[in-house]
Write a protein that holds these residues in place. Structure first.
Motif, PDB file in Angstrom:
ATOM      1  N   MET A 104       0.839  -1.194   0.000  1.00 34.75           N
ATOM      2  CA  MET A 104       0.000   0.000   0.000  1.00 34.75           C
ATOM      3  C   MET A 104       0.881   1.254   0.000  1.00 34.75           C
ATOM      4  O   MET A 104       1.891   1.314   0.667  1.00 34.75           O
ATOM      5  CB  MET A 104      -0.896   0.009   1.242  1.00 34.75           C
ATOM      6  CG  MET A 104      -1.934   1.100   1.180  1.00 34.75           C
ATOM      7  SD  MET A 104      -3.253   0.886   2.368  1.00 34.75           S
ATOM      8  CE  MET A 104      -2.431   1.311   3.891  1.00 34.75           C
TER       9      MET A 104
ATOM     10  N   GLU B 120      -4.366   1.302  -2.910  1.00 39.92           N
ATOM     11  CA  GLU B 120      -4.712   0.084  -2.181  1.00 39.92           C
ATOM     12  C   GLU B 120      -4.219  -1.167  -2.909  1.00 39.92           C
ATOM     13  O   GLU B 120      -4.128  -1.178  -4.138  1.00 39.92           O
ATOM     14  CB  GLU B 120      -6.238  -0.010  -2.053  1.00 39.92           C
ATOM     15  CG  GLU B 120      -6.898   1.178  -1.413  1.00 39.92           C
ATOM     16  CD  GLU B 120      -7.027   1.009   0.091  1.00 39.92           C
ATOM     17  OE1 GLU B 120      -6.667  -0.071   0.601  1.00 39.92           O
ATOM     18  OE2 GLU B 120      -7.472   1.959   0.745  1.00 39.92           O
ATOM     19  N   PRO B 121      -3.939  -2.217  -2.146  1.00 37.44           N
ATOM     20  CA  PRO B 121      -3.546  -3.471  -2.788  1.00 37.44           C
ATOM     21  C   PRO B 121      -4.747  -4.151  -3.461  1.00 37.44           C
ATOM     22  O   PRO B 121      -5.889  -3.828  -3.170  1.00 37.44           O
ATOM     23  CB  PRO B 121      -3.022  -4.312  -1.629  1.00 37.44           C
ATOM     24  CG  PRO B 121      -3.667  -3.756  -0.417  1.00 37.44           C
ATOM     25  CD  PRO B 121      -3.909  -2.292  -0.687  1.00 37.44           C
ATOM     26  N   GLY B 122      -4.439  -5.082  -4.363  1.00 36.66           N
ATOM     27  CA  GLY B 122      -5.484  -5.902  -4.954  1.00 36.66           C
ATOM     28  C   GLY B 122      -6.214  -5.276  -6.115  1.00 36.66           C
ATOM     29  O   GLY B 122      -7.195  -5.834  -6.603  1.00 36.66           O
ATOM     30  N   ARG B 123      -5.775  -4.136  -6.547  1.00 38.62           N
ATOM     31  CA  ARG B 123      -6.404  -3.535  -7.715  1.00 38.62           C
ATOM     32  C   ARG B 123      -5.388  -2.651  -8.435  1.00 38.62           C
ATOM     33  O   ARG B 123      -4.380  -2.273  -7.865  1.00 38.62           O
ATOM     34  CB  ARG B 123      -7.626  -2.715  -7.294  1.00 38.62           C
ATOM     35  CG  ARG B 123      -7.263  -1.495  -6.482  1.00 38.62           C
ATOM     36  CD  ARG B 123      -8.499  -0.811  -5.937  1.00 38.62           C
ATOM     37  NE  ARG B 123      -8.129   0.444  -5.317  1.00 38.62           N
ATOM     38  CZ  ARG B 123      -8.931   1.121  -4.496  1.00 38.62           C
ATOM     39  NH1 ARG B 123     -10.128   0.651  -4.197  1.00 38.62           N
ATOM     40  NH2 ARG B 123      -8.537   2.267  -3.983  1.00 38.62           N
TER      41      ARG B 123
ATOM     42  N   PRO C 265       5.641  -6.796  -3.500  1.00 41.70           N
ATOM     43  CA  PRO C 265       4.196  -6.649  -3.297  1.00 41.70           C
ATOM     44  C   PRO C 265       3.654  -5.318  -3.808  1.00 41.70           C
ATOM     45  O   PRO C 265       2.443  -5.170  -3.945  1.00 41.70           O
ATOM     46  CB  PRO C 265       4.022  -6.759  -1.786  1.00 41.70           C
ATOM     47  CG  PRO C 265       5.344  -6.453  -1.214  1.00 41.70           C
ATOM     48  CD  PRO C 265       6.375  -6.841  -2.225  1.00 41.70           C
TER      49      PRO C 265
ATOM     50  N   ALA D  17      -2.222  -7.289  -9.817  1.00 46.52           N
ATOM     51  CA  ALA D  17      -3.223  -6.820  -8.861  1.00 46.52           C
ATOM     52  C   ALA D  17      -4.052  -7.999  -8.368  1.00 46.52           C
ATOM     53  O   ALA D  17      -4.378  -8.096  -7.180  1.00 46.52           O
ATOM     54  CB  ALA D  17      -4.108  -5.765  -9.502  1.00 46.52           C
ATOM     55  N   GLY D  18      -4.359  -8.917  -9.278  1.00 49.75           N
ATOM     56  CA  GLY D  18      -5.137 -10.100  -8.916  1.00 49.75           C
ATOM     57  C   GLY D  18      -4.438 -10.964  -7.889  1.00 49.75           C
ATOM     58  O   GLY D  18      -5.071 -11.669  -7.102  1.00 49.75           O
ATOM     59  N   GLN D  19      -3.109 -10.893  -7.890  1.00 46.56           N
ATOM     60  CA  GLN D  19      -2.336 -11.655  -6.908  1.00 46.56           C
ATOM     61  C   GLN D  19      -2.300 -10.955  -5.561  1.00 46.56           C
ATOM     62  O   GLN D  19      -1.678 -11.447  -4.625  1.00 46.56           O
ATOM     63  CB  GLN D  19      -0.902 -11.850  -7.418  1.00 46.56           C
ATOM     64  CG  GLN D  19      -0.811 -12.792  -8.601  1.00 46.56           C
ATOM     65  CD  GLN D  19       0.528 -12.656  -9.313  1.00 46.56           C
ATOM     66  OE1 GLN D  19       1.319 -11.763  -9.026  1.00 46.56           O
ATOM     67  NE2 GLN D  19       0.779 -13.556 -10.251  1.00 46.56           N
ATOM     68  N   GLY D  20      -2.933  -9.795  -5.489  1.00 41.10           N
ATOM     69  CA  GLY D  20      -2.988  -9.085  -4.219  1.00 41.10           C
ATOM     70  C   GLY D  20      -1.954  -7.994  -4.085  1.00 41.10           C
ATOM     71  O   GLY D  20      -1.779  -7.405  -3.023  1.00 41.10           O
ATOM     72  N   ARG D  21      -1.254  -7.707  -5.170  1.00 44.79           N
ATOM     73  CA  ARG D  21      -0.235  -6.659  -5.095  1.00 44.79           C
ATOM     74  C   ARG D  21      -0.860  -5.277  -5.257  1.00 44.79           C
ATOM     75  O   ARG D  21      -1.951  -5.132  -5.800  1.00 44.79           O
ATOM     76  CB  ARG D  21       0.794  -6.855  -6.205  1.00 44.79           C
ATOM     77  CG  ARG D  21       1.615  -8.100  -6.040  1.00 44.79           C
ATOM     78  CD  ARG D  21       2.541  -8.264  -7.220  1.00 44.79           C
ATOM     79  NE  ARG D  21       2.666  -9.677  -7.545  1.00 44.79           N
ATOM     80  CZ  ARG D  21       3.756 -10.398  -7.313  1.00 44.79           C
ATOM     81  NH1 ARG D  21       4.795  -9.842  -6.769  1.00 44.79           N
ATOM     82  NH2 ARG D  21       3.794 -11.666  -7.621  1.00 44.79           N
TER      83      ARG D  21
ATOM     84  N   HIS E 126      -9.221   1.779 -10.369  1.00 41.58           N
ATOM     85  CA  HIS E 126      -9.340   2.993  -9.587  1.00 41.58           C
ATOM     86  C   HIS E 126      -8.515   4.069 -10.278  1.00 41.58           C
ATOM     87  O   HIS E 126      -7.507   3.769 -10.890  1.00 41.58           O
ATOM     88  CB  HIS E 126      -8.815   2.757  -8.161  1.00 41.58           C
ATOM     89  CG  HIS E 126      -9.154   3.858  -7.215  1.00 41.58           C
ATOM     90  ND1 HIS E 126     -10.330   3.869  -6.506  1.00 41.58           N
ATOM     91  CD2 HIS E 126      -8.481   4.984  -6.885  1.00 41.58           C
ATOM     92  CE1 HIS E 126     -10.368   4.974  -5.766  1.00 41.58           C
ATOM     93  NE2 HIS E 126      -9.257   5.664  -5.980  1.00 41.58           N
TER      94      HIS E 126
ATOM     95  N   CYS F 296     -11.173   8.353  -7.483  1.00 43.54           N
ATOM     96  CA  CYS F 296     -12.406   7.565  -7.362  1.00 43.54           C
ATOM     97  C   CYS F 296     -12.293   6.295  -8.188  1.00 43.54           C
ATOM     98  O   CYS F 296     -11.320   6.105  -8.918  1.00 43.54           O
ATOM     99  CB  CYS F 296     -13.591   8.385  -7.844  1.00 43.54           C
ATOM    100  SG  CYS F 296     -13.430   8.920  -9.549  1.00 43.54           S
ATOM    101  N   SER F 297     -13.298   5.431  -8.055  1.00 43.84           N
ATOM    102  CA  SER F 297     -13.278   4.200  -8.835  1.00 43.84           C
ATOM    103  C   SER F 297     -13.538   4.538 -10.298  1.00 43.84           C
ATOM    104  O   SER F 297     -14.097   5.588 -10.621  1.00 43.84           O
ATOM    105  CB  SER F 297     -14.340   3.240  -8.321  1.00 43.84           C
ATOM    106  OG  SER F 297     -15.617   3.760  -8.622  1.00 43.84           O
TER     107      SER F 297
END
Lengths: 313, 289
Positions: free
Chosen positions: A1, A25-28, A147, A174-178, A196, A209-210
């Motif tokens: 992050m 943020e992580p994951g995206r 990460p 991102a899908g791996q959580g990075r 995002h 924003c998203s």
């Protein structure tokens, strides 16, 4: 992050980055978007401890980049300008990087294979095309299997195949959580990659924003109405309180752009008045247009003739 | 910008959502430990040997240093035999230094200016963000390589040159006063000169500028200083970096001008180099890359 708080950078009287605060943020995939000269690269250099912020701070995984004992294992970065010596081979470039962070040598072949450079790994990078250079840069970013991945304009110089590869790679990471931060000055590219968005112009935050929210807020839509009796249709629609914009109505291909009612409603109104329609289409303005509108006031080097923009479309 | 994304409360990847797998940081890159100075040193060592300019400069250093000493001694041996010179043979035994010092300046400057010229410095500092550590590693590699190259070159020059001198009966023994000191001093002086040029490179960040300033300061200004009048002029000439540092690398001074004693001279030069390096380090630590 990644967390930026009040990040500011001034060069003399000029403010390159103006009080930016955001969280990646992580994951995206977070897209970092802005026209050239908006302060994206300066911001990224501050995240990586290369440039010293005038005020504010940036942390990666809770601490400043420079405080990381093995930064390449924590943050992988593709820097915008080529940051390598043209006389060194790709493998040697990865070799010293790996040595500097105690990364096993076996990982070098893994990343060379991952970016598709294994065949040219022993060539001097001065001979590389722009696209090959970008691939090497991505190999560098992934060397420590970090990460957090920061990619500054990664698709620059890549062919369409390469662009798709980077897009998929970013999504996969991102899908791996990075945590994935990708900068670009192309909205169309971000629309396909990012979940995002952080939009900057002249160093200032324009949107955070998203992607879906950005589309809803900024991508305006209208109904295109064409009729052999344009003037009457226009009067009718205005009488019903709709917002009508005339586009070349004196010409054969002229149209009315109507906002305030959907296509079906407009059709019924016009039909009810006994007028004919030749076209009734919902037009969703592109994200590119939305981005242009948003950053219109903050473009650093604007061309002054609007015809130029039209001619290149 | 009103309602942000629906973020989960926990910032950890594992808690970001059901679609997100937990990331194992050691999956591909095991052995997580903090790399220390040794790792930075290793990286700089690899960097040094994987560009052509280093190998070229060292080759040139050896060729100029050992080659010219041998050539000069060959010529001097005949003159000495013919009684055509009043010089003593010791003057010539490390003579190639006059030229090999140029390559040491070039190598020292290039170690940093090539990184600025290519943008490499940004890669270097993302890999090792502790800037003092980067410079220390660079300095150790540069000084170590130049010391070894300088000593090897001086010995090769001595062996080659002394062969000619010896043939005419003017041979200089290693055990003669100051000979061994000068040969080892050759390595010390070139190492110091490399560091001096490296500090200049850090300050000006430009290859041509660093080379010009370095060579001008060490050679041109150093020699011109002897033209200054009076005692203070002589003093200035003595403490010029090239004049002071070169003393340790010569059995007897080449140019006949006033010089400091070998170790005093080298001490002055080392202090000058250290001061310049400290300034350069302070600037480097503050500056944006």
């Amino acid at each position: 992050m990644i967390v930026a708080r009040g990040l500011t950078k001034t060069y003399g009287p000029k403010t390159a980055v103006d009080d930016l605060s955001f969280t990646v943020e992580p994951g995206r995939v977070t897209g970092f978007l802005g026209p050239n000269g908006a302060g994206k690269s300066t911001t990224m250099r501050m995240l990586l401890g290369l440039d010293r912020p005038t005020s504010g701070s940036a942390t990666v995984n809770g601490r400043s980049y420079a405080a990381s004992p093995a930064p390449l294992r924590e943050v992988g970065a593709l820097l915008e300008a080529r940051a390598l010596h043209p006389g060194r081979s790709a493998r040697d470039h990865l070799r010293w990087l790996a040595a500097s962070n105690g990364i096993p040598r076996a990982r070098i072949d893994q990343v060379l294979d991952l970016v598709g450079l294994e065949a040219v790994a022993d060539q001097r990078v001065g001979r590389f095309s722009l696209g090959m250079g970008q691939r090497l840069g991505i190999a560098v970013a992934l060397l420590g299997d970090p990460p957090v991945v920061v990619l500054d304009e990664p698709v620059n110089g890549l062919d369409p195949e390469g662009i798709r590869w980077v897009r998929n790679l970013a999504r996969e990471l991102a899908g791996q959580g990075r945590t994935v931060l990708v900068s670009s000055h192309l909205m169309s590219e971000m629309a396909l990659t990012a979940d995002h968005l952080i939009v900057v112009g002249r160093g200032r935050m324009l949107a955070d924003c998203s992607m879906s929210r950005f589309i809803a807020d900024h991508a305006a839509s209208y109904v295109r109405v064409r009729s052999p009796r344009t003037a009457e249709v226009e009067t009718l629609l205005r009488q019903h309180g709709l917002d009508v914009d005339r586009q070349d109505v004196d010409r054969q291909d002229g149209e009315l752009r109507v906002q305030g009612l959907d296509a079906a409603g407009i059709g019924e109104l016009v039909g009810g008045a006994g007028l004919h329609l030749h076209e009734l289409t919902l037009v969703q303005s592109s994200l590119e247009d939305a981005f242009m509108t948003l950053t219109a006031d903050s473009v650093e080097y604007a061309a002054h003739q609007t015809e130029t923009a039209g001619a290149l479309r | 910008m009103s309602a942000g994304p629906t973020t989960s409360a926990a910032p950890l990847p594992s808690a970001a959502g059901p679609d997100v797998v937990r990331l194992d940081p050691d999956r591909h890159v095991p052995g997580r430990r903090a790399p220390g100075f040794g790792a930075a040193l290793n990286a700089e060592w690899i960097k040094f040997w994987t560009v052509r300019s280093s190998r070229w400069s060292l080759g040139l250093l050896f060729a100029l240093g050992a080659g010219l000493t041998t050539l000069i001694c060959w010529g001097a041996a005949r003159d000495l035999a013919a009684g055509a010179t009043t010089e003593v043979p010791e003057t010539f035994i490390t003579f190639g230094l006059l030229f090999s010092q140029l390559t040491a300046v070039a190598l020292g400057a290039l170690v940093v200016t090539s990184e600025y010229g290519t943008g490499m410095v940004r890669a270097t500092l993302t890999a090792v963000p502790r800037r003092g550590r980067v410079l220390a590693a660079k300095a150790v590699v540069l000084a170590g390589v130049l010391f070894v190259a300088g000593v090897v070159t001086a010995f090769a020059g001595y062996l080659g040159g002394n062969w000619f001198l010896d043939r005419e009966g003017f041979g200089v023994a290693l055990s003669d006063d100051g000979v061994l000191r000068a040969l080892v001093g050759n390595g010390l002086y070139l190492a110091g000169l490399g560091l001096f040029a490296m500090a200049l490179g850090l300050l000006v960040r430009h290859t041509a500028a660093a080379l010009t300033v370095g060579i001008a300061l060490v050679l041109v200004v150093g020699n011109l200083a002897y033209a200054l009048p009076g005692a203070w002029g002589e003093w200035v000439a003595k403490v010029m970096p090239g004049n002071a540092g070169g003393t340790v690398a010569q059995v007897l001074p080449f140019n006949g001008g006033a010089v400091l004693g070998p170790w005093t001279g080298f001490g002055v030069f080392a202090a000058e180099t250290a001061a310049l390096l400290i300034v350069a380090t302070l600037v480097f630590r503050r500056r944006d890359a």
